[in-house]
Design a protein around this motif. Structure first.
Motif, PDB file in Angstrom:
ATOM      1  N   UNK A   7       0.853  -1.187   0.000  1.00 52.46           N
ATOM      2  CA  UNK A   7       0.000   0.000   0.000  1.00 52.46           C
ATOM      3  C   UNK A   7       0.887   1.234   0.000  1.00 52.46           C
ATOM      4  N   UNK A   8       0.654   2.127  -0.938  1.00 53.06           N
ATOM      5  CA  UNK A   8       1.436   3.362  -1.013  1.00 53.06           C
ATOM      6  C   UNK A   8       1.000   4.299   0.106  1.00 53.06           C
ATOM      7  N   UNK A   9       1.967   4.705   0.926  1.00 53.97           N
ATOM      8  CA  UNK A   9       1.735   5.767   1.901  1.00 53.97           C
ATOM      9  C   UNK A   9       2.333   7.051   1.348  1.00 53.97           C
ATOM     10  N   UNK A  10       1.469   8.023   1.065  1.00 48.48           N
ATOM     11  CA  UNK A  10       1.915   9.372   0.733  1.00 48.48           C
ATOM     12  C   UNK A  10       1.912  10.188   2.010  1.00 48.48           C
ATOM     13  N   UNK A  11       2.946  10.988   2.205  1.00 52.10           N
ATOM     14  CA  UNK A  11       2.973  11.896   3.349  1.00 52.10           C
ATOM     15  C   UNK A  11       3.033  13.331   2.839  1.00 52.10           C
ATOM     16  N   UNK A  36      11.680  17.148   8.196  1.00 53.37           N
ATOM     17  CA  UNK A  36      10.457  16.378   8.408  1.00 53.37           C
ATOM     18  C   UNK A  36      10.189  15.434   7.242  1.00 53.37           C
ATOM     19  N   UNK A  37      10.484  15.881   6.040  1.00 57.97           N
ATOM     20  CA  UNK A  37      10.284  15.027   4.864  1.00 57.97           C
ATOM     21  C   UNK A  37      11.214  13.816   4.907  1.00 57.97           C
ATOM     22  N   UNK A  38      12.451  14.037   5.254  1.00 56.38           N
ATOM     23  CA  UNK A  38      13.413  12.920   5.336  1.00 56.38           C
ATOM     24  C   UNK A  38      12.979  11.926   6.411  1.00 56.38           C
ATOM     25  N   UNK A  39      12.552  12.421   7.557  1.00 62.40           N
ATOM     26  CA  UNK A  39      12.073  11.538   8.630  1.00 62.40           C
ATOM     27  C   UNK A  39      10.866  10.722   8.172  1.00 62.40           C
ATOM     28  N   UNK A  40       9.956  11.359   7.440  1.00 61.33           N
ATOM     29  CA  UNK A  40       8.767  10.652   6.961  1.00 61.33           C
ATOM     30  C   UNK A  40       9.150   9.546   5.988  1.00 61.33           C
ATOM     31  N   UNK A  41      10.104   9.823   5.111  1.00 58.60           N
ATOM     32  CA  UNK A  41      10.558   8.801   4.170  1.00 58.60           C
ATOM     33  C   UNK A  41      11.225   7.646   4.917  1.00 58.60           C
ATOM     34  N   UNK A  46       6.375   6.305   0.914  1.00 58.47           N
ATOM     35  CA  UNK A  46       6.932   6.088  -0.427  1.00 58.47           C
ATOM     36  C   UNK A  46       6.886   7.350  -1.269  1.00 58.47           C
ATOM     37  N   UNK A  47       5.913   8.221  -0.987  1.00 56.04           N
ATOM     38  CA  UNK A  47       5.737   9.472  -1.720  1.00 56.04           C
ATOM     39  C   UNK A  47       5.719  10.617  -0.727  1.00 56.04           C
ATOM     40  N   UNK A  48       6.440  11.692  -1.042  1.00 54.41           N
ATOM     41  CA  UNK A  48       6.435  12.907  -0.244  1.00 54.41           C
ATOM     42  C   UNK A  48       5.762  14.010  -1.045  1.00 54.41           C
ATOM     43  N   UNK A  49       4.637  14.494  -0.536  1.00 57.76           N
ATOM     44  CA  UNK A  49       3.906  15.578  -1.207  1.00 57.76           C
ATOM     45  C   UNK A  49       4.408  16.891  -0.633  1.00 57.76           C
ATOM     46  N   UNK A  50       4.945  17.767  -1.501  1.00 60.32           N
ATOM     47  CA  UNK A  50       5.713  18.914  -1.035  1.00 60.32           C
ATOM     48  C   UNK A  50       5.087  20.254  -1.381  1.00 60.32           C
ATOM     49  N   UNK A  51       5.020  21.115  -0.371  1.00 62.53           N
ATOM     50  CA  UNK A  51       4.782  22.549  -0.489  1.00 62.53           C
ATOM     51  C   UNK A  51       5.989  23.247   0.131  1.00 62.53           C
ATOM     52  N   UNK A 271       5.570  14.417  11.096  1.00 60.91           N
ATOM     53  CA  UNK A 271       4.979  13.652   9.998  1.00 60.91           C
ATOM     54  C   UNK A 271       5.304  12.170  10.144  1.00 60.91           C
ATOM     55  N   UNK A 272       6.510  11.878  10.613  1.00 55.18           N
ATOM     56  CA  UNK A 272       6.919  10.484  10.765  1.00 55.18           C
ATOM     57  C   UNK A 272       6.003   9.740  11.733  1.00 55.18           C
ATOM     58  N   UNK A 273       5.523  10.432  12.757  1.00 56.87           N
ATOM     59  CA  UNK A 273       4.610   9.782  13.696  1.00 56.87           C
ATOM     60  C   UNK A 273       3.342   9.315  12.983  1.00 56.87           C
ATOM     61  N   UNK A 274       2.809  10.148  12.105  1.00 52.26           N
ATOM     62  CA  UNK A 274       1.613   9.748  11.377  1.00 52.26           C
ATOM     63  C   UNK A 274       1.906   8.613  10.396  1.00 52.26           C
ATOM     64  N   UNK A 275       3.072   8.618   9.783  1.00 51.01           N
ATOM     65  CA  UNK A 275       3.451   7.509   8.904  1.00 51.01           C
ATOM     66  C   UNK A 275       3.527   6.209   9.709  1.00 51.01           C
ATOM     67  N   UNK A 276       4.091   6.268  10.888  1.00 47.70           N
ATOM     68  CA  UNK A 276       4.163   5.071  11.741  1.00 47.70           C
ATOM     69  C   UNK A 276       2.769   4.591  12.115  1.00 47.70           C
TER      70      UNK A 276
END
Length: 311
Positions: A7-11, A36-41, A46-51, A271-276
């Protein structure tokens, strides 16, 4: 022996809806967005959505320079798929919004599939002490139409076409699915169609399980085997929507752009907490998080080394 479905997890790292005063954990400058993006990866996104955001004020920043402070650094530190927004902020023009994705030849970019009222003002009840641009940002949404006309959508597709960019089609209501079907019928977009259905934001469809089922059923009827279905839930709906969609065969998006919370009354610290949390949901369902390579294969993405964002 059967293997767990990936399952693809986008953060979605920071977005353009929440403001810095709402949570000290929201990445509000370039360095914190990158970290935060690096920690989430590393946690399994698998995907980092960036602003991007202004380093001084924390306001949404859709300039090439703003993205230049984050995209190369994240690309160097992780092999995650980088998904650059063309949604930007609903207060921006489409010409502003598309520039970073075009400049960095994004592998993947978000594309909103229809205009809509976007009501951010209900958050003022939770954050009544906001001042300055943060309060104006929410108050202004009483009279805000997030414009994504057919001309705007066609413009984004045309500007990004030469780079081979593929899209995460963000659909906030049923009509947006039909708009995507229109562009598919004209040959303007090609399968597979990565459809991100969005639930629980005022102005779009709700987050009831019936709403989720309706959007899924409509998307499957319109796109059949060409559909790659993902979903996100806004605010408190985040993890319930993620679990519902994963159990129904879809993919999921989490991140502080969509929700600041890790549970009732408890702010997410990263963000990593939500990915976990998302990975724990998948494990309980007998599923697993897809790798970035698997996500790229599922979405038929061009290799990232061909992107200027990879340097």
């Amino acid at each position: 022996m059967a293997q767990p479905r990936p399952v693809i997890i986008t953060c979605a790292i920071t977005g353009a809806i929440h403001t810095p005063s709402m949570s000290s954990h929201l990445p509000g400058d370039s360095d914190s967005i990158v970290a935060s993006a690096i920690e989430a990866a590393e946690a399994g996104a698998a995907i980092l959505h960036l602003h991007a955001r202004n380093d001084t004020t924390g306001q949404p920043d859709q300039s090439v320079e703003g993205f230049g402070r984050i995209v190369p650094r994240i690309a160097e530190a992780t092999d995650a798929v980088l998904n650059l927004t063309t949604g930007g902020s609903p207060y921006m023009t489409v010409e502003e919004r598309v520039r970073p994705a075009a400049h960095f030849a994004a592998q993947l970019a978000s594309l909103n599939m229809g205009s809509m009222n976007m009501g951010l003002f209900p958050m003022l009840r939770r954050y009544p002490k906001l001042t300055g641009w943060e309060r104006d940002h929410l108050e202004g949404s009483h009279d805000l139409v997030f414009r994504n006309s057919y001309k705007d959508i066609a413009y984004v597709l045309e500007v990004c076409r030469a780079n081979g960019t593929r899209f995460e089609f963000e659909c906030y209501d049923t009509a947006h699915l039909y708009n995507l079907a229109h562009f598919a019928d004209t040959g303007a977009v090609e399968p597979p169609f990565f459809v991100q259905t969005v639930f629980g934001l005022l102005g779009g469809i709700g987050a009831h399980v019936d709403d989720i089922t309706h959007m899924r059923r409509t998307a499957e009827r319109l796109f059949g085997d060409n559909l790659v279905w993902s979903a996100l839930g806004a605010g408190a709906h985040q993890m319930r929507v993620a679990a519902t969609v994963a159990a129904a065969g879809g993919h999921m998006r989490v991140g502080l752009e969509d929700s600041l919370w890790a549970g009732p009354g408890r702010l997410a610290v990263s963000n990593a907490e939500q990915v976990e949390q998302a990975k724990a949901l998948l494990s309980g369902l007998g599923l697993r998080a897809a790798t970035s390579a698997e996500a790229a294969e599922i979405l038929d993405l061009a290799p990232r080394e061909k992107s200027r964002g990879a340097a």
